[in-house]
Structures are given as structure tokens and as C-alpha cells.
Design a protein around this motif. Structure first.
Motif, short mmCIF file in Angstrom:
data_model
loop_
_atom_site.label_atom_id
_atom_site.label_comp_id
_atom_site.label_asym_id
_atom_site.label_seq_id
_atom_site.Cartn_x
_atom_site.Cartn_y
_atom_site.Cartn_z
N ASN A 1 10.77 3.12 8.24
CA ASN A 1 10.75 1.70 7.87
C ASN A 1 9.66 1.41 6.86
OD1 ASN A 1 8.55 2.07 9.57
ND2 ASN A 1 8.75 0.07 10.55
N LEU A 2 9.28 2.41 6.08
CA LEU A 2 8.19 2.24 5.11
C LEU A 2 8.49 1.13 4.11
CD1 LEU A 2 5.45 3.33 4.15
CD2 LEU A 2 6.69 4.94 2.70
N ASP A 3 9.76 1.03 3.68
CA ASP A 3 10.11 0.01 2.70
C ASP A 3 9.93 -1.39 3.28
OD1 ASP A 3 12.18 0.58 4.46
OD2 ASP A 3 13.76 0.07 3.02
N THR A 4 10.27 -1.58 4.56
CA THR A 4 10.10 -2.88 5.20
C THR A 4 8.63 -3.24 5.31
OG1 THR A 4 12.13 -2.62 6.49
CG2 THR A 4 10.52 -4.22 7.30
N VAL A 5 7.81 -2.29 5.72
CA VAL A 5 6.37 -2.54 5.88
C VAL A 5 5.74 -2.88 4.54
CG1 VAL A 5 4.18 -1.49 6.52
CG2 VAL A 5 6.20 -1.09 7.94
N VAL A 6 6.08 -2.13 3.49
CA VAL A 6 5.52 -2.41 2.16
C VAL A 6 5.95 -3.78 1.67
CG1 VAL A 6 5.62 -1.71 -0.26
CG2 VAL A 6 5.26 0.01 1.52
#
Length: 317
Positions: A88-93
Motif C-alpha cells: 500500500n505504498l502508493d496509498t501512504v505516499v
């Protein structure tokens, strides 16, 4: 207590089965379309990794004979362990960028569930009725095999008879920035691990038998400990992600070495589960082993290894 693989699924560009993965993913296939595999219902607002996780979960449970006509599991608890380092790196960024540029009220309420690192594991459990222990592993290079070991531990400890293990990594702009421009595998694999006795009781033959797991500093140490585990010498061993070409040649001379091709991208947290699926594909095709799966190079904080043994002949059950 013996633990076996009773179901498997593979979903990466160029390979959609264990046998195809063992033969080597082919270049040129476009990205996977989750809606074509599990339908559009429930995919809206889910991040790419969770959507891919749905596809892998559904296919693995069906392959193990556990998925009912309503698309869920009934008649017993199934645990879930998911491995993903970029999930979920894209969501966190995206959320952090919004906070940096505005206020909390500017963030999307639909992003909130996806900002939790365990969203893939919890979403799969809710959608498919998996009521056993639920765990998310984001443990770097060894994450996939660590996830398999956690699932095995749950089974041997008597917590649950069956555990779904999913290894999945998405490919997107945020992940590519982290990887210095390289792409991720954009998919992964899933295996259903099951107590051998429970599998036999429902008439299912294991596709692979799990042997010793080792975690140590350095590939050489891992291979030495696997070789000393009492298992027969390997027929194949699966290289870590980005492993140097000559790695381990002095430890396992003459043993065939296999690896994901460069064009498949970085497998990261999905690698260990992809290696287990590869072993199943090799056993399905050739019926011999063992396979040594190894994650993490000497440049990482640790390496992990797992012995996978060919299943016994049907007449031996």
C-alpha cells in the motif's frame, strides 16, 4: 506433524499457473486485469495489491477445493498470512503528500482503510470468509519465506488446520521511484498450506511437502544448514531476487539453478511464495525434488531458506 501445499495460484505477467512459472514467465504480456478474473464488484477503492490479492486468494482456495459455490469458504477456519513490502505504498505516499500540502480534512475517507499495512490480508479474509488467524508480513527480502514459516507454525501449533499464504507486489510509479526506476513483479502467488492429515481426511493429495526452514546471515550459511537438515540433496535450488550469477556454486555444485527472469521485475515480498509455487510446478511436471528456496542475499540483513519435498506417490498415502 507434516504440512503440505494443497492449493496454489500464480498471477504475474507471462505466467498464470505453477507449471508456467516453473517453465519461466514469458515477456510481452500486459498487466493483469483483476476485474476479468474476479469481477468488478468490490474492487472500487481497493488498491492494486489488494485487487491482485483477491485474484490469488480466489484461485488458490478453488485449487485446494475449499471455495464454495457462493465464492466463500465454509466448514472450518482458514488462516491468512500475506507478504508484501510495497503493497500500500502508493496509498501512504498519496496521504502524506496531501497532509504536507493541505490538512487532514483534505484526505480521502476511502483511502483510510488502505493506509493500514494489513489491508491485503484483512480484505481477503472478509471477502472470502477466512476466519482463522490473520497476519501481514512486511519483512524485507526474506518476507515471503518468513510468511510461509509463520503459516507452518500456526498449523503445527494446532491453531488452525489450513492457512492461505499470499505473496504479492504491485507495480506503480511510487514503487518504481523506490526501486530507482525498476519495475516490480505486479502480481505474485498464493499457496494453501494444510496439515497433511486434514488434507487426507477430505481426500486431497498434497502438491508439495514443507521441509526445514532456516533464517541466518548469508546465503552460504542458509544453504549449509538446509543441506544438513537430513533431506535428500536438492534437484533444483531457487535463487534469491537480484542474486549474483555465481552465488552458491561452491556449495551446491551440479544442482540446477532457477530464478525469475529479469523482465519479470522485482518480486521482493512475493518472491518466497513464488518460489514455493515454482516448486509445485516442478513437482507437477517432473515429480522429483527436493527444491531449495532461498530469499535474501549477503547484502541484505538476513537470508532465509526452505526445503520443499515432492509429495508421496498416491499409493503411499
Amino acid at each position: 506433524m507434516s504440512v503440505v501445499v494443497s492449493g496454489v495460484s500464480v498471477l504475474i505477467p507471462g505466467a498464470d499457473s505453477a507449471k508456467a512459472l516453473a517453465a519461466g514467465p514469458q515477456p510481452g504480456d500486459g498487466p493483469v486485469d483483476p476485474a476479468a478474473l474476479v469481477g468488478r464488484k468490490g474492487l472500487r477503492y481497493k488498491d492494486r495489491a489488494t485487487q491482485l490479492g483477491y485474484c490469488l486468494t480466489s484461485a488458490a482456495l478453488a485449487d485446494a477445493g475449499l471455495l464454495g459455490e457462493d465464492g466463500t469458504v465454509s466448514g472450518g477456519d482458514v488462516g491468512v498470512v500475506v507478504s508484501s513490502n510495497y503493497g500500500n505504498l502508493d496509498t501512504v505516499v498519496r496521504a502524506l503528500d496531501t497532509l504536507r500540502e493541505g490538512t487532514v480534512s483534505a484526505t480521502s475517507p476511502m483511502d483510510l482503510p488502505n493506509a493500514s499495512s494489513n489491508v491485503i490480508a484483512s480484505s481477503a479474509a472478509i471477502r472470502y470468509g477466512l476466519r482463522g488467524p490473520n497476519l501481514m508480513v512486511c519483512n524485507g527480502a526474506t518476507s515471503g519465506l518468513d510468511a510461509v514459516n509463520w503459516a507452518t507454525t500456526m498449523i503445527t501449533a494446532g491453531r488452525v488446520d489450513r492457512v492461505l499464504v499470499v505473496g504479492v507486489e504491485p507495480d506503480n510509479d511510487v514503487v518504481r521511484r523506490l526501486l530507482g526506476g525498476r519495475h516490480a513483479v505486479d502480481g505474485g502467488a498464493a499457496v494453501v498450506l494444510e496439515d497433511a492429515g486434514a488434507a487426507r481426511a477430505r481426500g486431497v493429495r498434497g502438491r508439495a511437502v514443507l521441509g526445514r526452514y532456516v533464517r541466518a546471515a548469508g546465503v552460504g550459511t542458509v544453504l549449509e544448514r538446509l543441506a544438513a537438515s537430513g533431506a535428500p540433496g536438492p534437484a533444483w535450488w531457487h535463487l534469491p531476487d537480484t542474486a549474483p550469477e555465481g552465488i552458491g556454486a561452491d556449495l551446491l555444485p551440479g544442482v540446477e539453478r532457477i530464478a525469475l527472469p529479469e523482465h519479470s521485475g522485482r518480486a521482493s515480498g512475493a518472491l518466497g511464495v513464488l518460489q514455493c509455487a515454482t516448486a509445485v510446478g516442478l513437482f507437477d511436471e517432473y515429480g522429483e525434488g527436493p527444491v531449495y528456496a532461498v530469499c535474501g542475499t549477503d547484502a541484505d540483513d538476513a537470508s532465509a531458506g526452505l526445503v520443499l519435498l515432492e509429495p508421496p506417490a498416491p499409493e503411499a498415502l
